[in-house]
Design an enzyme around this catalytic site. Structure first.
Site, PDB file in Angstrom:
ATOM      1  N   HIS A 138       0.647  -1.007   0.123  1.00 35.14           N
ATOM      2  CA  HIS A 138       0.209  -0.245  -0.087  1.00 35.14           C
ATOM      3  C   HIS A 138       0.936   1.556  -0.180  1.00 35.14           C
ATOM      4  CE1 HIS A 138      -4.121  -0.818   0.230  1.00 35.14           C
ATOM      5  NE2 HIS A 138      -4.298  -1.929   0.803  1.00 35.14           N
ATOM      6  N   ASP A 143      -5.292   2.162   1.781  1.00 33.20           N
ATOM      7  CA  ASP A 143      -5.338   1.580   2.921  1.00 33.20           C
ATOM      8  C   ASP A 143      -5.623   2.059   3.698  1.00 33.20           C
ATOM      9  OD1 ASP A 143      -3.069   2.169   2.937  1.00 33.20           O
ATOM     10  OD2 ASP A 143      -1.591   0.854   4.830  1.00 33.20           O
ATOM     11  N   TYR A 335      -7.922   8.002 -17.499  1.00 38.70           N
ATOM     12  CA  TYR A 335      -9.066   8.762 -16.812  1.00 38.70           C
ATOM     13  C   TYR A 335      -9.095  10.152 -17.511  1.00 38.70           C
ATOM     14  CZ  TYR A 335      -7.999   4.583 -13.409  1.00 38.70           C
ATOM     15  OH  TYR A 335      -7.735   3.641 -12.596  1.00 38.70           O
ATOM     16  N   GLU A 410      -0.045   8.361  10.932  1.00 37.32           N
ATOM     17  CA  GLU A 410      -1.601   7.790  10.905  1.00 37.32           C
ATOM     18  C   GLU A 410      -2.708   8.661  11.568  1.00 37.32           C
ATOM     19  OE1 GLU A 410      -0.720   3.995  12.719  1.00 37.32           O
ATOM     20  OE2 GLU A 410      -1.135   3.428  10.600  1.00 37.32           O
TER      21      GLU A 410
END
Ligand SMILES: [Zn+2]
Ligand SMILES: [Zn+2]
Length: 431
Positions: A138, A143, A335, A410
């Site tokens: 990741h 994640d 995209y 985090e």
């Protein structure tokens, strides 16, 4: 914890204002709802949930899955949502998962999107929660996006009896390619109930933890790709005149392609033409019969985008013809650009100001030349895709996405969850 209860128990009866009295007598008044969705309460709830969110993140991080192979990740997402009492639809457009939180009554529907896929990179962070799968990592923070949206799901499910309308949770596969948003849309992800607005975020290590970044209008590029093969004629390195040297032709082609950006296109209209790989030849004394190069083209302007393939064919084809070689090119359209809707930008800015303070909401003046398939969702409904700061130099989280040592702070997941929950509540309340 019920957020509203905490806010609706004012102390100091004597000093209670009329507004406070009104809050206590009518829980469903506008005042009460305003109180319920107070940014400080949402942030403190998100911070309470942070250990749980980090737990999900590390679980996903240790077991990364590539695009359209997110079987375990999707199953875990669906399990967590079901445990929360959220309606779940699985296998949407492949491995996508759609969750639906219904409020107390009818109203609009806002969707919040997270991507679940990892990259074919071997992790070198040394973190104890590092990838257990060699060659998969990741490395783009997806994640974190997935874990963050699970946190949002929990906060908003708790608040569901207190808002009107619906919140749709879009967990999509394969953002890094071949794309999961478009298949999910084709599989009805934006319908039943029809999505009226959509938001999403990407963790970004250019911004510090506690900041978010917003770009108005076009916020990402259209990432197109090409594979260009030059066919010459092989021979002995000592006798080049008896062959057509594909390496010599390729050198001219690579240089000529740079002139699209530097000589053909308005300098204030961004374009990138990158030759990322070049392969050909056998050894030093052999004339290479063919060379194949692969690359990426990035543009922001759809009109310019539509001209690049022709420009490349003219330049590369012309050089090949002039030098007696032949050219073949496969050009792939990726995209579209993400275009942020102005009202949705203001919704995110306002939600960000409530959660982290207006000074932490960074107005980024220029788009990224990166690509994002959130673009497809934003074509279906007014949308805003914003950046969530994850940089923390003290903790060593400084590497950019896709780097084998990439990691993020985090703590940012609480801010991300709170801002998205706030934006959803504000949208559904018509603020
Ligand atoms: Zn990425
Ligand atoms: Zn990404």
């Amino acid at each position: 914890m019920r957020l509203r209860a905490a806010r609706l128990a004012p102390v100091g009866e004597d000093s209670a204002t009329n507004t406070e009295k009104a809050r206590r007598t009518d829980f469903h008044s506008e005042e009460a709802r305003t109180s319920m969705s107070n940014g400080k309460d949402l942030l403190s709830r998100a911070k309470e949930l942070l250990p749980e969110i980090i737990g999900y993140r590390r679980e996903f991080h240790a077991h990364p899955e590539l695009g359209m192979e997110e079987f375990k990740t999707a199953a875990r997402v669906a399990q967590v949502l079901r445990e929360l009492g959220v309606e779940v639809r699985e296998n949407v457009g492949g491995t996508g998962v759609v969750g639906l939180i219904r409020g107390r009554g009818p109203g609009k529907t806002i969707a919040i999107r997270a991507d679940m896929d990892a990259l074919p990179v071997t992790e070198q962070t040394g973190a104890f929660y590092a990838s257990k799968i060699p060659g998969k990592m990741h490395a783009c923070g997806h994640d974190g996006h997935t874990a963050c949206l699970l946190g949002v799901a929990k906060v908003l499910k708790e608040l569901a009896p207190e808002f009107d309308g619906q919140v749709k949770l879009l967990f999509q596969p394969a953002e890094e390619g071949p794309g999961g948003a478009e298949p999910m849309i084709k599989d009805g992800a934006m319908l039943d109930p029809k999505v009226d607005a959509v938001i999403g975020l990407h963790i970004n290590n250019d911004l510090a933890t506690g900041q978010i970044g917003v770009v108005r209008g076009v916020t990402s590029a259209a990432p197109d790709s090409f594979v260009l093969t030059i066919k010459g004629a092989g021979g002995h390195g000592a006798h080049p005149h008896k062959s057509v040297d594909a390496v010599a032709v390729a050198a001219q082609v690579v240089c000529a392609l740079q002139t699209i950006a530097s000589r053909e296109v308005d300098p204030v209209n961004p374009i990138v033409v990158t030759v990322g790989t070049i392969n050909g030849g056998f050894r030093g004394n052999v004339i290479a019969p063919s060379v194949t190069m692969a690359g990426t083209v990035r543009t922001l302007d759809p009109e310019l985008r539509g001209t690049v393939e022709e420009r490349m064919r003219r330049l590369a084809g012309g050089i090949c013809a002039a030098m007696r070689a032949e050219m073949e090119m496969q050009y792939g359209y990726g995209y579209p650009s993400v275009v942020n809707d102005e009202d949705m930008v203001q919704l995110i800015e306002s939600a960000g100001a409530k959660i982290i303070g207006d000074d932490k909401v960074v107005r980024i003046p220029v788009p990224s030349m990166g690509g994002e398939d959130f673009a497809y969702f934003a074509q279906e409904a007014p949308g805003c895709f914003f950046r969530l700061g994850g940089r923390n130099e003290t903790k060593g989280f400084v590497f950019p996405g896709h780097h084998p040592e990439y990691d993020f702070d985090e703590d940012c997941l609480a801010y991300g969850a709170a801002v998205m929950a706030q934006a959803a509540l504000d949208y559904l309340a018509g603020r």
